[in-house]
Design an enzyme around this catalytic site. Sequence first.
Site, PDB file in Angstrom:
ATOM      1  N   CYS A  87       0.840  -1.196   0.000  1.00 47.37           N
ATOM      2  CA  CYS A  87       0.000   0.000   0.000  1.00 47.37           C
ATOM      3  C   CYS A  87       0.881   1.254   0.000  1.00 47.37           C
ATOM      4  O   CYS A  87       1.534   1.546  -0.977  1.00 47.37           O
ATOM      5  CB  CYS A  87      -0.948  -0.037   1.201  1.00 47.37           C
ATOM      6  SG  CYS A  87      -2.317   1.119   1.039  1.00 47.37           S
ATOM      7  N   HIS A 195      -3.391  -5.659   1.247  1.00 47.26           N
ATOM      8  CA  HIS A 195      -2.656  -5.828   2.505  1.00 47.26           C
ATOM      9  C   HIS A 195      -2.569  -7.283   2.940  1.00 47.26           C
ATOM     10  O   HIS A 195      -3.388  -7.726   3.754  1.00 47.26           O
ATOM     11  CB  HIS A 195      -3.349  -5.041   3.616  1.00 47.26           C
ATOM     12  CG  HIS A 195      -3.197  -3.561   3.508  1.00 47.26           C
ATOM     13  ND1 HIS A 195      -2.259  -2.864   4.246  1.00 47.26           N
ATOM     14  CD2 HIS A 195      -3.843  -2.643   2.753  1.00 47.26           C
ATOM     15  CE1 HIS A 195      -2.360  -1.572   3.953  1.00 47.26           C
ATOM     16  NE2 HIS A 195      -3.308  -1.400   3.053  1.00 47.26           N
ATOM     17  N   GLU A 197      -0.720  -8.556   5.067  1.00 43.11           N
ATOM     18  CA  GLU A 197      -0.513  -8.670   6.530  1.00 43.11           C
ATOM     19  C   GLU A 197      -1.842  -8.640   7.274  1.00 43.11           C
ATOM     20  O   GLU A 197      -1.884  -8.931   8.475  1.00 43.11           O
ATOM     21  CB  GLU A 197       0.418  -7.552   7.016  1.00 43.11           C
ATOM     22  CG  GLU A 197      -0.235  -6.197   7.244  1.00 43.11           C
ATOM     23  CD  GLU A 197      -0.442  -5.400   5.955  1.00 43.11           C
ATOM     24  OE1 GLU A 197      -0.434  -5.988   4.849  1.00 43.11           O
ATOM     25  OE2 GLU A 197      -0.643  -4.168   6.041  1.00 43.11           O
TER      26      GLU A 197
END
Lengths: 230, 81, 81, 759
Positions: A87, A195, A197
Amino acid sequence: MAPAIGVVTFPGSQDDQDALRAVRLSGASAVPLWHRDPDLHGVDAVVLPGGFSYGDYLRAGAIARFSPVMESVIAGARDGLPVLGICNGFQVLCESHLLPGALIRNGGMLFVNRDERLRVESASTVWTADYAPGQEIVIPIKNGEGRYTADERTLDALEAEGRVIARYLDNPNGSARDIAGIANAEGNVVGLMPHPEHAVEELTGPYPGPATDGLPFFTSILKHLVSVSA
Amino acid sequence: MARVVVDVMLKPEILDPQGQAVQRALPRLGFDGVVDVRQGKRFEVELDGPADEAALARVREMAEKLLANTVIEEFDVRVEA
Amino acid sequence: MARVVVDVMLKPEILDPQGQAVQRALPRLGFDGVVDVRQGKRFEVELDGPADEAALARVREMAEKLLANTVIEEFDVRVEA
Amino acid sequence: MSDPSPATVAHTVDSVENAAATPDVEQPYEALGVKPDEYARIRDLLGRRPTSSELAMYSVMWSEHCSYKSSKIHLKQFGEKAPDVDFLLVGPGENAGVVDVGGDLAVTFKIESHNHPSYVEPYQGAATGVGGIVRDILTMGARPIAVMDPLRFGPADAPDTHRVLPGVVRGIGGYGNSLGLPNIGGEVVFDACYAGNPLVNALAVGVMRKSEIKLAQAHGPGNKVVLFGARTGGDGIGGASVLASATFDEDKPAKRPSVQVGDPFMEKVLIECCLEIFAEDLVVGIQDLGAAGLSCATTELAAAGTGGMDVQLDLAPLRDATLVPEEILMSESQERMMAVVTPANVARFFELCEKWDVTATVIGTVTETGRLRMTWHGATIVDVDPKTLAHQGPVYERPYHRPSWQDALQAATPDTLSRPKTGDELRETVLKLAAGPNLADKSWVVQQYDHRVRGNTVLAHGEDSGMLRLDESTGLGVALATDGNGRYTKLDPYSGAQLALAEAYRNVAATGARPLAVTDCLNFGSPEDPAVMWQFAEATRGLADACQILGTPVTGGNVSFYNQTGEAAIHPTPIVGVLGVIDDVTRRTRSAFTGEGDILLLLGDTRDEFGGSEWAHQVHGHLGGLPPKVDLERERLLAEVLIAGSRDGMLSAAHDLSDGGLIQAVVESALRGDMGVRIVLPGDLDPFVALFSESAGRAVVALPRSEELRFTDMCRFRGLPVARIGVVDGGAVEVQGQFSIPLGELREAHTGTFPALFG
Ligand SMILES: Nc1ncnc2c1ncn2[C@@H]1O[C@H](COP(=O)(O)OP(=O)(O)O)[C@@H](O)[C@H]1O
Ligand SMILES: [Mg+2]
């Protein structure tokens, strides 16, 4: 001693703790790096996390790109240091010219946070090796300036060289050629708008799921680092 | 075909975090001697007709209604040389 | 004290979602005859010295390095009348 | 930008000396909202006329917003009737309440309003609303970990709503997302009464170790007073210009912005900076600068500490060099904090500020004089007892009485409204409510909010409560829900407030968490209107009584008066936030139906209750009668059952019943799990009542057949009415003998509304 993966914190970084958690869950040792400190503390790979570095006021990633730590990351990346920009991190990599093109305001003008279906286009980078080429995965996006853009020549080159690593199945922001992520020519530097994560735990990942499709980004790099150090 | 430019800036008394972020970054990049930076928007509006008074009046109305948030911003309309 | 203005616009070949959004909104607000809208940024840079060639050169460097992303944007530097 | 030199300024400021020497100077107190008797009181507290700076301070500190002068006597009940509990670490009176959630962890949470600013400038108003409440949480010593945003707007199709709503939503997202705080829930409700008076309430929650709680106190003579964060500008000080011009009749100061602009980036670094400062235990006391800025921070710190403080006001870093002392004292510039630091710690404190690029300045010293003294380039411009500003403000016993129209309103029951009878009519009604702006899917809004950042969001939008993991090793977590039904409260303020609490309490329990404590934002019209004041008195009484019965103390909150246009006040709208604890977040219960063949059970009693209902509102535009009956013992019992069912893994889904009744809850759970249901209504109930009644104290649960007996036995044993109403099955919501609606058709109706309105 497990390979060490550093996560940079810029002022305004938001998903740095999440990136550190994902690195830990993958089994690597997670090392926080500070934007003012040019020393990479011997990490074997670097993650530039999501967020709003310097408020993203000028352009997302524009100011962070000039922080001392980036001098070292840029130099390292040119020598093959694995770098993943997520991002805002992707935006920093474009501003640093480690990756081509740029990320501009979403087609709908609005910040969008939702679980996105992606297709992994390339499993031949150190960050995506654990995926099967063509594998469809679910990873959250959350950004206001996530629309990838570049001139046609650059886009054609990316396609031709297989450097588009992930595409949106339902393009959320008008990204050129549905691009969600790209790699540099060597494949050590990867930028990704979604994302991963935030897709590493059953408890907190995309709902109804699959919830942990992001984990392979982190296990891929871990396996790579283990293999090269062996 | 005429091009009218609308500059939109925050009113001077309004905090401008964007300009401040730029100003704070400049010294780190080795640029000194900058005492203030304000960041605003620039719109280039292409009209299919001439930029006569009537057209300019319409663009001013656009700026008032849409391009600028007159609660915190002020704008300037002019024909591009 | 001199004010230098830096206008930053997306290159013509880069599509401009913000400008397009504005253009799409205009007819709904009753504004016709607008064939194109581009949205960019305007920076007002206050220098503590005079805006001589040397100063302008420095501002151009600032724009090149920081204010504009020359991959997608072009800029114009000028002294405010 | 250099400060004016002492020489030029000293003679223009209104010093204490000058005030003593010129007792008869006319002061524009009324322009500052100070009443003549209040002004007289200031004069004898000081034994002289106030300086213009002192007058500025009294005017803001004694304002309704800061002094709670109209609400104090009613808010008292929250303390007097507070259930005695062992988990309340800090109660009302501080920046936010703090509760013990087990282990060595404490949680602080509070809700606040930013209604009027959000009407004037929706984006910045909402953004700075989030910024303000997050600073309150930070000030307690906690790391902010999430926000929520209960919102109320005028009619969904009104042009002004299309100016206000998109800006408010972007503002809440723009600020909260940039702080890295997940938004885990909120409300979006439309009603004509909020046209011109939208409600923008923001709740923030934070976590800390019990040992790290910070208080707003200036202890220890000789300790330094540090102002840090953003520079002070002329934000939000329209009023002060009277004083400025009164003092500077020659050259009036430049125009002052009435709108505050937020800088979330500044606040983000301020948060990280403060947390590192707290971690090294470098502050004696700390206070955020909110409403009344420096006036409030200095007086509250001094009043709560050793009692005295000397401040050199001209040291405050300014954004606008033309500001005069009166304006600096009233400025509401955002992203500023004030800390009290021992001389030994000042150096390290400044190192950490430098690390985060945060401007910090020592502007004063703690003293034991019992006086708050301020100088401006050598001249003493303030010399007051800080307690008179902070605690001895006016207290009003505003007259109140039940409005004449209340009886008529309650007499106009919905019984006479025509009700759907045939299966087709019921079907139509289901679709109409599910598509109505109040019950429609809010994805268009919540997709603009980051609900994932920090990686501990277990439940967010679309669930009955937002849930956060606090401890990755133990799974300890908290759940939060906010509710408030203005229509119910208009019909009966006492029970309306109780219903708001009951619903939030029920929502928290439905996800498996144990409700613990309450924060509330009381949004009302003008306290000068006895009818509004009666609504306020009744609502606070109702809420205090209910909190006592449910054992959930009010820990803090906020009052917003004057939400009205001309004579027309908004519906009285108490928004109640309930915080719950769950020992193991993996045990949470979701609202989605996911288990093919699961049994559906309805818990609680259903009566013919449609006063203030969504059906009456959406279908008939009717508001009258009485709200649903309140039974708090029943709410407690229902909660116990829901929590036990969740903890023991019996439930595959649970959803509380509220607006729109049983069928709306079923529709939501079916769409969320993308699974149909077949419902067989209990024979004794009229289908319309069974489907749409808003009787309180109810929930619907889904569970595997294998768990049914164990669960229903538990209900019967505890005395909670339970009825089997169907099974999870197929691709439609079907009510046997009445109608069937394919999920696709329902989804289209439910999700199409917001994009069509605002997309
Ligand atoms: N409706 C309420 N219920 C309980 N406590 C309240 C309410 N309104 C205000 N308070 C308490 O009064 C104190 C002052 O409120 P406020 O001035 O809003 O604090 P701050 O200025 O820190 O936001 C706070 O402790 C707040 O929690
Ligand atoms: Mg406060």
